[in-house]
Design a protein around this motif. Structure first.
Motif, short mmCIF file in Angstrom:
data_model
loop_
_atom_site.label_atom_id
_atom_site.label_comp_id
_atom_site.label_asym_id
_atom_site.label_seq_id
_atom_site.Cartn_x
_atom_site.Cartn_y
_atom_site.Cartn_z
N PRO A 87 -1.89 6.48 -7.51
CA PRO A 87 -1.50 5.12 -7.86
C PRO A 87 -0.52 5.10 -9.03
O PRO A 87 0.06 4.05 -9.34
CB PRO A 87 -2.84 4.47 -8.25
N LYS A 211 -6.82 3.52 -7.53
CA LYS A 211 -6.71 2.86 -6.23
C LYS A 211 -8.01 2.13 -5.93
O LYS A 211 -9.04 2.40 -6.55
CB LYS A 211 -6.44 3.92 -5.14
N ALA A 215 -9.80 3.00 -0.61
CA ALA A 215 -8.46 3.38 -0.15
C ALA A 215 -8.42 4.86 0.21
O ALA A 215 -9.04 5.69 -0.46
CB ALA A 215 -7.44 3.10 -1.24
N THR A 219 -3.13 7.19 0.13
CA THR A 219 -2.50 5.94 -0.27
C THR A 219 -1.81 6.11 -1.62
O THR A 219 -2.40 6.61 -2.57
CB THR A 219 -3.55 4.82 -0.39
N ASP A 221 0.83 4.40 -4.75
CA ASP A 221 1.36 3.19 -5.37
C ASP A 221 0.53 1.95 -5.03
O ASP A 221 1.07 0.92 -4.65
CB ASP A 221 2.83 2.97 -4.97
N GLU A 222 -0.76 2.06 -5.13
CA GLU A 222 -1.63 0.92 -4.90
C GLU A 222 -2.73 0.91 -5.95
O GLU A 222 -3.35 1.94 -6.20
CB GLU A 222 -2.26 0.97 -3.51
#
Length: 224
Positions: A87, A211, A215, A219, A221-222
C-alpha cells in the motif's frame, strides 16, 4: 475545540510526543553529559547550559537530518519505483509523474483545488514538487546544523587532549562525522524498507498505512 482536536488529532498527538521526547532527551542527555564531565574532571552544566550547547545540538540535528533524508528519498523514489502488493507503492501503470488528469492539474482541477494547481507555468511546477523540495531543504539545513555543531564538539574533545583542532571541511571527511551520520541512515533505510515489504503480507485494521484486512497480498496502492 473538540472538533479541532478531532480533525487535527494525528498532528497534535505527534507534536506533543515530539516535545515530550525532546524534553526527555534534554534531561537524560544533561545527566549523561555531567557524568562524563565529572569522570574526566570537567565542569558540570545546568540544563539551560546543556540545551544551548553544541553537544545537545549535534545529537538532535543528527537524528533530524536522517529522518528528513528518509522522507525526501522516499518521496522521490516512489515517483519511479514500485513494490507490487504494497500500500506504500503506486501501481505499475502509474510509474512516473502521471498525467495532468490523474494529478488534477490545469483544466482537471476542482473548485476546491489549490490555486497554484490551476495557475500553470512555474507556480504549478514548483507546487507540484513542493513537498520533496521542502523536505530536501530541511534535510540539508539539519545536516549543516549537525556538521557545524559536530565540529565544535569534536574540537572541544581534541583540545581537551591537547591536540590540534580540525576545520569544518576536515571534520566532514572524518570518521566521527560519518559514524554519527551512517548509524542513523542505515536504521532509517531498514525501517522504511521493512514497512514497504511487510505491508504486503501483514495488516493493521483501520490504518491507512495498511491494506484492508481482506485484500489479496498482490493488491497495490490501496489503504484500509
Amino acid at each position: 475545540m473538540k472538533r479541532v482536536l478531532r480533525d487535527n488529532g494525528l498532528g497534535i498527538a505527534f507534536g506533543l510526543l515530539f516535545l515530550a521526547a525532546l524534553v526527555g532527551q534534554a534531561i537524560a542527555g544533561n545527566a549523561d553529559y555531567n557524568d562524563h564531565q565529572t569522570a574526566s574532571g570537567g565542569q558540570s552544566a545546568s540544563l539551560g547550559e546543556y540545551v544551548t550547547s553544541s553537544s545537545f545540538a549535534v545529537d538532535v540535528a543528527e537524528n533530524w537530518q536522517s529522518e528528513y533524508l528518509q522522507f525526501t528519498l522516499y518521496i522521490f523514489a516512489t515517483v519511479w519505483l514500485v513494490q507490487r502488493g504494497s500500500p506504500e507503492s503506486k501501481t505499475t501503470d502509474r510509474i512516473g509523474g502521471e498525467t495532468d488528469e490523474q494529478q488534477q492539474l490545469g483544466r482537471h482541477t476542482t473548485p476546491d483545488s489549490p490555486p497554484w494547481a490551476r495557475a500553470g507555468g512555474l507556480r504549478t511546477a514548483v507546487f507540484s514538487n513542493s513537498l520533496g523540495l521542502v523536505m530536501g531543504a530541511l534535510f540539508v539545513l539539519s545536516w549543516l546544523a549537525q556538521s557545524v555543531a559536530g565540529v565544535v564538539v569534536r574540537n572541544a574533545e581534541l583540545l581537551g587532549r591537547h591536540q590540534a583542532p580540525v576545520s569544518w571541511l576536515e571534520y566532514l571527511g572524518s570518521a566521527d562525522f560519518w559514524n554519527r551520520t551512517l548509524q542513523n541512515w542505515q536504521s532509517e533505510f531498514l525501517a522504511i524498507g521493512s514497512m514497504v515489504v511487510l505491508s504486503i503480507y501483514l495488516r493493521q485494521r483501520g490504518s491507512p498505512e495498511s491494506k484492508p484486512v481482506g485484500a489479496p497480498h498482490v493488491t497495490t496502492d490501496e489503504s484500509g
